[in-house]
Design an enzyme around this catalytic site. Structure first.
Site, PDB file in Angstrom:
ATOM      1  N   LEU A  33       0.816  -1.218   0.000  1.00 18.07           N
ATOM      2  CA  LEU A  33       0.000   0.000   0.000  1.00 18.07           C
ATOM      3  C   LEU A  33       0.850   1.268   0.000  1.00 18.07           C
ATOM      4  O   LEU A  33       1.909   1.321   0.616  1.00 18.07           O
ATOM      5  CB  LEU A  33      -0.919  -0.008   1.225  1.00 18.07           C
ATOM      6  CG  LEU A  33      -1.820  -1.244   1.337  1.00 18.07           C
ATOM      7  CD1 LEU A  33      -2.724  -1.122   2.551  1.00 18.07           C
ATOM      8  CD2 LEU A  33      -2.643  -1.471   0.081  1.00 18.07           C
ATOM      9  N   HIS A  37      -3.562   4.230  -2.031  1.00 14.75           N
ATOM     10  CA  HIS A  37      -4.493   3.316  -1.348  1.00 14.75           C
ATOM     11  C   HIS A  37      -5.068   3.979  -0.096  1.00 14.75           C
ATOM     12  O   HIS A  37      -6.244   3.801   0.226  1.00 14.75           O
ATOM     13  CB  HIS A  37      -3.769   2.033  -0.917  1.00 14.75           C
ATOM     14  CG  HIS A  37      -3.271   1.199  -2.060  1.00 14.75           C
ATOM     15  ND1 HIS A  37      -1.936   1.088  -2.359  1.00 14.75           N
ATOM     16  CD2 HIS A  37      -3.926   0.429  -2.951  1.00 14.75           C
ATOM     17  CE1 HIS A  37      -1.793   0.285  -3.393  1.00 14.75           C
ATOM     18  NE2 HIS A  37      -2.980  -0.127  -3.782  1.00 14.75           N
ATOM     19  N   LYS A 151      -6.657   6.124 -11.233  1.00 14.65           N
ATOM     20  CA  LYS A 151      -5.476   5.808 -12.058  1.00 14.65           C
ATOM     21  C   LYS A 151      -5.808   4.651 -12.998  1.00 14.65           C
ATOM     22  O   LYS A 151      -5.439   4.660 -14.162  1.00 14.65           O
ATOM     23  CB  LYS A 151      -4.270   5.454 -11.200  1.00 14.65           C
ATOM     24  CG  LYS A 151      -3.046   5.113 -12.058  1.00 14.65           C
ATOM     25  CD  LYS A 151      -1.806   4.913 -11.237  1.00 14.65           C
ATOM     26  CE  LYS A 151      -1.795   3.617 -10.510  1.00 14.65           C
ATOM     27  NZ  LYS A 151      -1.656   2.439 -11.393  1.00 14.65           N
ATOM     28  N   SER A 187       2.001   4.084  -7.641  1.00 10.03           N
ATOM     29  CA  SER A 187       1.650   2.721  -8.051  1.00 10.03           C
ATOM     30  C   SER A 187       2.597   1.772  -7.338  1.00 10.03           C
ATOM     31  O   SER A 187       3.783   2.090  -7.158  1.00 10.03           O
ATOM     32  CB  SER A 187       1.830   2.568  -9.559  1.00 10.03           C
ATOM     33  OG  SER A 187       1.893   1.205  -9.918  1.00 10.03           O
TER      34      SER A 187
END
Ligand code: PAF
Length: 282
Positions: A33, A37, A151, A187
């Site tokens: 994470l 997130h 995203k 990411s």
């Protein structure tokens, strides 16, 4: 925050929540994470009494030559991050719990049309894996809300379509992209980048920004996209796609105003995706 590994324990915990009449928000993740997130957890926290996150590196959504084995598994750090972000419950099942049979014998959910092209074109079968696991989690948790990052623009559109087509009584919440200071969209896969690649990676976002400006100023789509493609290649990317679509991912027509630029490009072995929405001139 409790971490549950088994479906009966999850069902028992959820039965208590429902008895209390509380609203549930679900945040499905594959772990490792980052702040993107945690923004999903914050969006969930704003809407619901109980926030449930899931961590499951879903083998069904990875192609045979993709990074399933390399995908970072960081459960302890993820638990700490989720707890600090105000998550109430984590469901982190084993693969054998989710898919007790071989994957090829598993019932699947397949969404047509919106899965075609873009990531659906370069990652065949990927979205069937996503909708199967997300549909299964929706069925297990039966949340009021579920939060997904913008995203993964096509993934969000695919999940919205699945929810509409299968009449899941769930509100899907799209959460804006969280970016590093230099613009790179956060990411889990950014962790694969070498220092040199990490320095180049923000060029993906910068290129999309330049193209957005040109398209909003009325420049022709074909040459603008071709220029962007060449810029990405010059920077060291191998683009999978660079496309302009209507905001609903349909084709751009002369009446389209709300649109989205979407790109996927590899830097070495790492595949990055990004997108920017824009308004086309009349
Ligand atoms: O976006 C992701 O992390 C995954 O595709 C999801 C939605 C958790 C399904 O495995």
């Amino acid at each position: 925050m409790r971490t549950l590994r088994e479906i009966p324990a999850l069902r028992e915990a959820l039965a208590d929540v429902r008895r209390r009449g509380e609203r549930i928000a679900l945040v499905p993740t594959m772990g490792n994470l980052h702040d993107g997130h945690l923004a999903l957890v914050a969006a969930a926290r704003e809407r619901a009494d109980v926030v449930i996150a899931t961590i499951f590196v879903n083998p069904m959504q990875f192609g045979p030559n993709e990074d399933l084995d390399a995908y970072p598994r960081t459960l302890e750090a993820d638990q700490a991050g989720l707890e600090a972000a105000g998550c109430d419950l984590l469901f982190a099942p084993e693969v054998s719990t989710v898919y007790p049979r071989p994957l090829e014998a598993q019932t699947r959910i397949a969404v047509p049309e919106v899965t075609e092209g873009l990531c659906g074109g370069s990652r065949p079968g990927h979205f069937d894996g996503v909708t199967t696991i997300v549909g299964m989690l929706f069925n297990l948790v039966q949340p009021d809300f579920a939060c997904f990052g913008e995203k993964d623009y096509q993934q969000l559109a695919v999940i919205r379509r699945m929810v509409a087509d299968l009449h899941f009584p769930i509100e899907i919440v799209g959460v804006p992209i969280v970016r590093a200071e230099d613009g790179l969209a956060l990411s889990s896969r950014n962790g694969y980048l070498s220092a040199e690649q990490r320095a180049v990676a923000p060029r993906l976002y910068q290129t999309l920004g330049e193209l957005r400006e040109a398209l909003e100023a009325g420049e022709a789509t074909g040459p603008t996209l071709a220029r962007g493609y060449a810029r990405l290649q010059q920077a060291g990317f191998a683009p999978d796609y660079l496309e302009l679509r209507a905001a609903d991912l349909g084709p751009v027509t002369p009446t389209t105003r709300e649109a989205v630029l979407l790109a996927a490009a590899r830097l070495g072995a790492t595949r990055l995706i990004d997108n920017l929405t824009l308004t086309l001139p009349r």
